[in-house]
Design a protein around this motif. Structure first.
Motif, PDB file in Angstrom:
ATOM      1  N   GLU A  11       1.637  -4.732  -4.032  1.00  0.00           N
ATOM      2  CA  GLU A  11       2.204  -3.578  -4.712  1.00  0.00           C
ATOM      3  C   GLU A  11       1.191  -2.236  -4.754  1.00  0.00           C
ATOM      4  OE1 GLU A  11       3.853  -4.180  -8.620  1.00  0.00           O
ATOM      5  OE2 GLU A  11       4.879  -5.853  -8.094  1.00  0.00           O
ATOM      6  N   ALA A  12       1.797  -1.221  -4.784  1.00  0.00           N
ATOM      7  CA  ALA A  12       0.973   0.002  -4.825  1.00  0.00           C
ATOM      8  C   ALA A  12       0.285   0.461  -6.218  1.00  0.00           C
ATOM      9  CB  ALA A  12       1.966   1.195  -4.576  1.00  0.00           C
ATOM     10  N   ILE A  55      -3.559   6.186  -3.493  1.00  0.00           N
ATOM     11  CA  ILE A  55      -2.519   5.102  -3.714  1.00  0.00           C
ATOM     12  C   ILE A  55      -2.877   4.392  -2.617  1.00  0.00           C
ATOM     13  CG2 ILE A  55      -0.484   4.502  -4.487  1.00  0.00           C
ATOM     14  CD1 ILE A  55      -0.009   7.364  -5.537  1.00  0.00           C
ATOM     15  N   ALA A  56      -2.725   2.867  -2.803  1.00  0.00           N
ATOM     16  CA  ALA A  56      -3.027   1.827  -1.722  1.00  0.00           C
ATOM     17  C   ALA A  56      -2.436   0.866  -2.220  1.00  0.00           C
ATOM     18  CB  ALA A  56      -4.336   1.703  -1.590  1.00  0.00           C
ATOM     19  N   LYS A  57      -2.216  -0.179  -1.263  1.00  0.00           N
ATOM     20  CA  LYS A  57      -1.691  -1.619  -1.494  1.00  0.00           C
ATOM     21  C   LYS A  57      -2.515  -2.459  -0.536  1.00  0.00           C
ATOM     22  CE  LYS A  57       2.508  -0.820   1.104  1.00  0.00           C
ATOM     23  NZ  LYS A  57       4.091  -0.818   0.866  1.00  0.00           N
ATOM     24  N   CYS A  78      -1.118   4.630   1.099  1.00  0.00           N
ATOM     25  CA  CYS A  78       0.045   5.083   0.887  1.00  0.00           C
ATOM     26  C   CYS A  78       0.026   6.891   0.536  1.00  0.00           C
ATOM     27  CB  CYS A  78       0.795   4.629  -0.655  1.00  0.00           C
ATOM     28  SG  CYS A  78       0.868   2.721  -0.568  1.00  0.00           S
TER      29      CYS A  78
END
Length: 574
Positions: free
Chosen positions: A403-404, A443-445, A455
């Motif tokens: 999930e982000a 923002i990353a996952k 992201c």
């Protein structure tokens, strides 16, 4: 699977220990070792001329002695306002050898931007070049009370006299007049060092001392000086070495990243501490020159942004090059479009590595593992780098893997603080799980295998009726359309629903589509969006522009996109 189990470690090259040792040395200790081992090896090539490690070492000693003769003290700051020239590395190493700190200043900075940075970092010496001196520094110098001396060079000053003469005769470069400043405040670069010893000044440098104040917009947008110690930078170099496995004293690197940028600086320092030879590129926009240098020197390592590779791939002369000696082409700065990375892989083989970083972390944080690269990901955390992905609201709890959330980072490469910005420092260096982490604002996952997918920037995320839209995700989908050369997705306020936003697409058209009917193009793009993405991601507005503004690194400048196109909902509305 959790972040705590470090699933990425199984993709490290063999032999990397969990407790990778970072030597307790300064950058100068590392450079001195290499210069002693490989004195006759080329340290750099520049426009057909070469400096050996012995020559670079001696010139750096002379520059250090000249600074000391000028009254510069340990801990004073030297501003370097140069493109990728040998003089940059001479001044950088010389400043370090004198025990000074360095702040690189972009040659593209405006007069007001230069003034703000120099006043903030309180530089004592400014090293610049003739054109910038005439156009900016000459008028600015009287307004900079901390500056005691301005050192001016011409770009070709390090070349043999005959090459300088020919370049001037054939007007290869501008040759502006260099006017003096009052009270002898201005001096030319090489005359500044005349009469100085080429022996080591033997100034002790503690690895914990500040090496660089690297200015960045950072995670909050206001330019700030990132305080990086010698240890931070040495650590970041040694964290990267196991991934790239360079052969000491044998590699040839060509980077188009500017030295004033953290990516360009770490590339240069890595070469200097591993005995590599650097092919200096003063103007990366001159693609034909870059191609000639690649053909001549056959680098084993290439460093560039995706846009550079894309432009090179369109040139037949680049595609005709022999890449048999190339070990890796590294890409960073922004996401690499999938079609473009596939083209590069087809040309050079499966040797394209992507990475992610930020100035506040030295800058390198992740890199593709050489044996298991996954296109579109930012790779895996470097050794000794720990990551978590936490909730976007407060950053106090981990989000499930896949999930982000906001990417946070710990490691020996993370900065000490922002210079003279204690409140901004507290915003990004925060306590989590009882330890200090860098909150990146990205923002990353993380995949179940430990690969990091970036992201977007937290500040660029768009809220459409409660749905989160990540511009980078939409942009990457749109870049697959043949009509789009470059594009940017931004959020604009929705007058129908206060507190919500609409998605706006700003497009620079591909050459073959630039004369098509705009209304038909909008219909075509909207139809494409409808087929490729969720309804809430579909642009509500499309605007065509002649060219998107780019940063000095070649990335789309979102700040200017928002400024020029952010609130104009009438023109270009679908």
């Amino acid at each position: 699977m959790s972040y705590h189990t470090h699933p990425w470690k199984k993709y490290y090259p063999p032999g990397i220990p969990d407790n990778l040792r970072i030597p307790d040395i300064s950058l100068i200790d590392g450079f001195n070792r290499i210069a002693e081992l490989y004195p006759n090896q080329p340290a750099l090539h520049f426009l057909g001329s070469t400096l050996s490690y012995r020559q670079l070492l001696q010139l750096s000693h002379q520059f250090a002695h000249a600074l000391i003769r000028e009254g510069v003290q340990q801990g004073d700051l030297i501003g370097i306002n140069l493109p990728n020239l040998p003089q940059f590395l001479i001044a950088l190493l010389g400043a370090f050898k004198a025990g000074c700190r360095v702040s690189p200043i972009s040659p593209l900075a405006s007069v007001s931007e230069m003034k703000e940075q120099i006043l903030n970092c309180r530089a004592k010496i400014l090293v610049t070049y003739d054109t910038n001196y005439k156009e900016k520094v000459f008028q600015l110098a009287p307004k900079l009370p901390s500056i005691k001396k301005v050192i001016v060079t011409r770009p070709l000053d390090s070349l043999p006299s005959i090459k300088q003469l020919l370049a001037r005769l054939f007007r290869k470069l501008p040759f502006p007049e260099i006017s003096p400043l009052p009270k002898g405040k201005m001096v030319l670069f090489f005359p500044f060092m005349e009469g100085c010893s080429s022996e080591d000044p033997l100034v002790h440098i503690d690895p914990r001392n500040t090496a660089v104040l690297q200015y960045t917009g950072g995670t909050t947008g206001v330019p700030k000086g990132v305080v990086l110690s010698h240890h931070n930078l040495v650590a970041n170099i040694h964290q990267s070495l196991p991934m790239l496995a360079p052969e000491e004293g044998k590699e040839v690197g060509l980077s188009v990243f500017p030295f004033f940028h953290s990516a360009g600086l770490i590339c240069a320092l890595t070469a200097l501490l591993t005995g590599g030879c650097q092919v200096l590129i003063p103007n990366p926009r001159d693609l034909d020159h870059v191609i000639r240098e690649i053909k001549k020197y056959q680098p084993t390592l290439l460093f560039a942004i995706p846009l550079f590779y894309e432009k090179m791939l369109d040139k037949e002369s680049f595609r005709a090059l022999d890449f048999s000696r190339l070990k890796f082409a590294l890409s960073g700065g922004t996401a690499f479009p999938s079609l473009s990375i596939k083209r590069l892989q087809e040309l050079i083989g499966n040797r394209v590595l992507e990475g992610y970083g930020m100035t506040e972390a030295g800058p390198a944080i992740t890199c593709s593992p050489p044996d298991f690269p996954i296109p579109g990901s930012a790779g895996i955390p470097l050794p000794l780098t720990d990551i978590r992905i936490v909730d976007l609201q407060q950053g106090k709890s981990e989000v499930p893997v896949g999930e982000a959330g906001e990417l946070i980072v710990r490691g020996p490469q993370v900065m000490r603080k922002y210079w003279n910005h204690p409140q901004e420092t507290q915003k990004v260096l925060r306590i989590y799980e009882g330890k200090t982490w860098l909150f990146t604002g990205d923002i990353a996952k993380m995949t179940s295998e430990g690969y990091i997918i970036i992201c977007d920037r937290l500040k660029d995320m768009i809220n459409v009726n409660g749905f989160k839209v990540f511009p980078r995700d939409v942009e990457n989908q749109l870049l697959s359309h043949p009509a789009i050369q470059h594009c940017a997705i931004i959020g604009v306020s929705d007058p129908q629903q206060p507190g919500s936003e609409k998605v706006k697409l700003v497009v620079e058209l591909a050459k073959d589509y630039s004369d098509r009917d705009p209304s038909l193009l909008k219909e075509m793009l909207l139809q494409y969006c409808q087929e490729q993405m969720a309804p809430y991601k579909k642009p509500g507005f499309i605007e065509f522009v002649e060219a998107l503004p780019l940063t000095p690194l070649g990335k789309v400048d979102k700040r200017l996109i928002h400024f020029f196109y952010g609130e104009d909902l009438k023109e270009g509305a679908c």
